[in-house]
Design an enzyme around this catalytic site. Structure first.
Site, PDB file in Angstrom:
ATOM      1  N   TYR A 147     -17.091 -35.083  75.309  1.00 41.64           N
ATOM      2  CA  TYR A 147     -16.187 -34.071  74.896  1.00 41.64           C
ATOM      3  C   TYR A 147     -16.550 -32.712  74.469  1.00 41.64           C
ATOM      4  O   TYR A 147     -16.122 -31.758  74.889  1.00 41.64           O
ATOM      5  CB  TYR A 147     -15.311 -34.952  73.771  1.00 41.64           C
ATOM      6  CG  TYR A 147     -14.560 -33.792  73.033  1.00 41.64           C
ATOM      7  CD1 TYR A 147     -14.927 -33.363  71.553  1.00 41.64           C
ATOM      8  CD2 TYR A 147     -13.461 -33.240  73.600  1.00 41.64           C
ATOM      9  CE1 TYR A 147     -14.459 -32.332  70.833  1.00 41.64           C
ATOM     10  CE2 TYR A 147     -12.608 -32.377  72.818  1.00 41.64           C
ATOM     11  CZ  TYR A 147     -13.039 -32.015  71.403  1.00 41.64           C
ATOM     12  OH  TYR A 147     -12.341 -30.815  70.752  1.00 41.64           O
TER      13      TYR A 147
ATOM     14  N   SER B 124     -13.777 -25.725  69.963  1.00 43.00           N
ATOM     15  CA  SER B 124     -13.979 -26.885  68.628  1.00 43.00           C
ATOM     16  C   SER B 124     -15.507 -26.238  68.069  1.00 43.00           C
ATOM     17  O   SER B 124     -16.283 -25.885  68.817  1.00 43.00           O
ATOM     18  CB  SER B 124     -14.085 -28.093  69.369  1.00 43.00           C
ATOM     19  OG  SER B 124     -14.536 -29.050  68.096  1.00 43.00           O
TER      20      SER B 124
ATOM     21  N   LYS C 182     -15.775 -28.681  76.128  1.00 49.06           N
ATOM     22  CA  LYS C 182     -15.627 -27.667  75.614  1.00 49.06           C
ATOM     23  C   LYS C 182     -16.453 -26.625  75.735  1.00 49.06           C
ATOM     24  O   LYS C 182     -16.202 -25.417  76.009  1.00 49.06           O
ATOM     25  CB  LYS C 182     -15.301 -27.866  74.063  1.00 49.06           C
ATOM     26  CG  LYS C 182     -14.124 -28.824  73.814  1.00 49.06           C
ATOM     27  CD  LYS C 182     -12.733 -28.094  74.012  1.00 49.06           C
ATOM     28  CE  LYS C 182     -11.692 -29.000  73.541  1.00 49.06           C
ATOM     29  NZ  LYS C 182     -10.402 -28.300  73.885  1.00 49.06           N
TER      30      LYS C 182
HETATM   31  C1  WQD Z   1     -14.610 -36.441  59.360  1.00 48.82           C
HETATM   32  C2  WQD Z   1     -15.611 -37.079  58.247  1.00 48.82           C
HETATM   33  C3  WQD Z   1     -16.601 -38.978  59.131  1.00 48.82           C
HETATM   34  C4  WQD Z   1     -13.225 -41.464  59.778  1.00 48.82           C
HETATM   35  C5  WQD Z   1     -14.080 -34.765  65.294  1.00 48.82           C
HETATM   36  C6  WQD Z   1     -14.366 -34.093  66.632  1.00 48.82           C
HETATM   37  C7  WQD Z   1     -14.127 -32.631  66.539  1.00 48.82           C
HETATM   38  C8  WQD Z   1     -12.761 -32.447  66.281  1.00 48.82           C
HETATM   39  C9  WQD Z   1     -12.316 -33.047  64.810  1.00 48.82           C
HETATM   40  C10 WQD Z   1     -11.269 -32.504  68.304  1.00 48.82           C
HETATM   41  C11 WQD Z   1     -16.755 -37.442  58.914  1.00 48.82           C
HETATM   42  C12 WQD Z   1     -15.728 -39.363  58.212  1.00 48.82           C
HETATM   43  C13 WQD Z   1     -14.104 -40.370  59.439  1.00 48.82           C
HETATM   44  C14 WQD Z   1     -13.383 -42.524  59.072  1.00 48.82           C
HETATM   45  C15 WQD Z   1     -14.962 -41.768  57.917  1.00 48.82           C
HETATM   46  N1  WQD Z   1     -11.952 -33.075  67.154  1.00 48.82           N
HETATM   47  N2  WQD Z   1     -15.056 -40.206  58.669  1.00 48.82           N
HETATM   48  N3  WQD Z   1     -14.271 -42.672  58.243  1.00 48.82           N
HETATM   49  O1  WQD Z   1     -16.063 -36.116  63.200  1.00 48.82           O
HETATM   50  O2  WQD Z   1     -15.982 -33.842  61.779  1.00 48.82           O
HETATM   51  O3  WQD Z   1     -14.775 -34.086  63.954  1.00 48.82           O
HETATM   52  O4  WQD Z   1     -12.638 -34.271  64.787  1.00 48.82           O
HETATM   53  O5  WQD Z   1     -11.456 -31.167  68.654  1.00 48.82           O
HETATM   54  O6  WQD Z   1     -14.444 -32.100  67.605  1.00 48.82           O
HETATM   55  O7  WQD Z   1     -15.876 -34.089  66.540  1.00 48.82           O
HETATM   56  O8  WQD Z   1     -13.792 -35.497  62.288  1.00 48.82           O
HETATM   57  O9  WQD Z   1     -12.085 -36.932  61.148  1.00 48.82           O
HETATM   58  O10 WQD Z   1     -13.685 -38.003  62.780  1.00 48.82           O
HETATM   59  O11 WQD Z   1     -14.650 -37.086  60.845  1.00 48.82           O
HETATM   60  O12 WQD Z   1     -15.849 -41.686  56.827  1.00 48.82           O
HETATM   61  O13 WQD Z   1     -12.659 -43.457  59.363  1.00 48.82           O
HETATM   62  O14 WQD Z   1     -14.839 -38.171  57.884  1.00 48.82           O
HETATM   63  O15 WQD Z   1     -17.950 -39.496  59.145  1.00 48.82           O
HETATM   64  O16 WQD Z   1     -17.735 -37.200  57.891  1.00 48.82           O
HETATM   65  P1  WQD Z   1     -15.088 -35.066  62.795  1.00 48.82           P
HETATM   66  P2  WQD Z   1     -13.369 -36.992  61.628  1.00 48.82           P
END
Ligand code: WQD
Length: 338
Positions: A150, A126, A154
């Site tokens: 997490y 990841s 990885k």
């Molecule tokens: C994306 C953007 C949030 C939800 C995570 C893990 C990574 C991988 C992918 C497993 C960010 C914003 C999110 C919401 C929001 N997972 N957001 N409101 O955090 O980049 O990555 O998921 O492998 O390891 O860290 O993904 O989709 O949670 O967030 O504003 O309800 O959307 O702040 O900018 P992230 P995400």
């Protein structure tokens, strides 16, 4: 001769899409899944979509005896290892569950592979291993750092694989660092089916669009990005699945060990994705900008040129396809697989 691939966690979101592509590309596919965070229905649909059969074994990668039986019964040529837990917030609350499932599970799988003489592995890593990058775009030689169990799990597995390769160069190991997987197979039959309240952006937006959630909370509007909201490298899950097929082909050329960024190289903000989803679903979606989520970085996107050069792979699908395909899956399956 048909290659046989063992896919651990093959009933999961990326796993099911990868199994579909492997079947379409002529591989024989054996799936090992404990169904703790996935549904057998996903595999039923993969088989009906492809008209091909999966061999499905219910089990856990931590069950060494079951793994030894599996490797004894089947001539496995390569393994794609998805099985593991992946919720950042949950990992902070339950670190031992994450280290047991992810790290111990990987040790158990690698021991069974070693005993069976199977040396080709594609590992589901990841972009979270990069932590908060000092500059952008991110290349594979960037320093790694993690801020949650997490991500640490990885990175630990990546380091284990490096130590294993140093001890025995007969291993062939592709470490695939996914950026932000989104979307679904264009049939709308398989897709992302998070349990409970979605942690990730796209499934949450999709649930707002289908009326399961009131509005989207945008985590932070004061980042140093074009519109103040977080920027990420969203990649269509079908592009990701194809990246795994290319990585398996790379392994057959006995390349040793390498990490590859699987991203598009383009960053989109939360509001960019919300508006793209509005175009896909034809609705205006309610949102509120709230405080930043602890642990989030402002911007993160890949330099995918190494995968293009070494794997002959690049993402082909854009944001509109990601949202249209995610919306079709959500509409056709408002409650996921159940
Ligand atoms: C994306 C953007 C949030 C939800 C995570 C893990 C990574 C991988 C992918 C497993 C960010 C914003 C999110 C919401 C929001 N997972 N957001 N409101 O955090 O980049 O990555 O998921 O492998 O390891 O860290 O993904 O989709 O949670 O967030 O504003 O309800 O959307 O702040 O900018 P992230 P995400």
């Amino acid at each position: 001769m048909t290659s046989t691939v063992l896919v651990t966690g093959g009933a999961g979101y990326i796993g099911s899409h990868t199994c579909l592509r492997l079947l379409e590309c002529g591989y024989r596919v054996i799936v090992l899944d404990n169904f703790s965070n996935s549904s057998p229905e996903a595999l039923n649909r993969v088989q009906s979509l492809t008209g091909k059969t999966l061999e499905i074994i219910t089990g856990d990668v931590n069950d060494g005896a079951a793994l030894n039986t599996l490797f004894a019964r089947h001539q496995i040529d390569a393994v794609v290892h998805f099985a593991g837990l992946k919720a950042v917030g949950e990992s902070v609350a339950e670190p031992l569950m994450y280290y047991h499932n992810n790290v111990s599970g990987a040790v158990s799988l690698l021991q069974a592979m070693q005993s069976a003489g199977v040396r080709d592995l594609v590992f589901s890593s990841s972009a979270t291993v990069y932590g908060d990058p000092a500059s952008l775009p991110i290349t594979e030689d960037f320093p790694t750092s993690t801020t949650n169990p997490y991500g640490r799990s990885k990175l630990m597995i990546e380091e284990m694989l490096r130590d294993l390769y140093r001890s025995d160069a007969s291993w062939n190991l592709a470490l695939l660092r996914y950026f932000n997987p989104v979307g679904a197979h264009p049939s709308g039959q398989i897709g992302e089916d998070p349990a409970g309240i979605p942690n990730n952006l796209l499934p949450y937006i999709a649930q707002v669009a289908v009326g399961r959630r009131e509005h989207l909370s945008v985590f932070g509007g004061d980042y140093e990005t074009h519109d103040g909201t977080g920027v990420r490298d969203y990649i269509h899950v079908m592009d990701l699945a194809e990246g795994h097929v290319k990585a398996l082909q790379w392994l057959t050329r006995k390349q040793g060990l390498a990490a590859f960024n699987l991203g598009t190289g383009s960053g989109y903000s939360v509001l960019d994705m919300l508006h793209a989803f509005e175009r896909a679903c034809g609705k205006t979606l309610a949102y509120q900008i709230v405080d930043r989520r602890p642990g989030d970085v402002g911007s993160c996107y890949a330099d995918p040129t190494l995968a293009a050069r070494e794997l002959d792979w690049k993402a082909e699908r854009g944001v509109n396809a990601m949202c249209a395909d995610a919306w079709r899956w959500q509409q056709q399956n408002p409650n996921g697989y159940n």
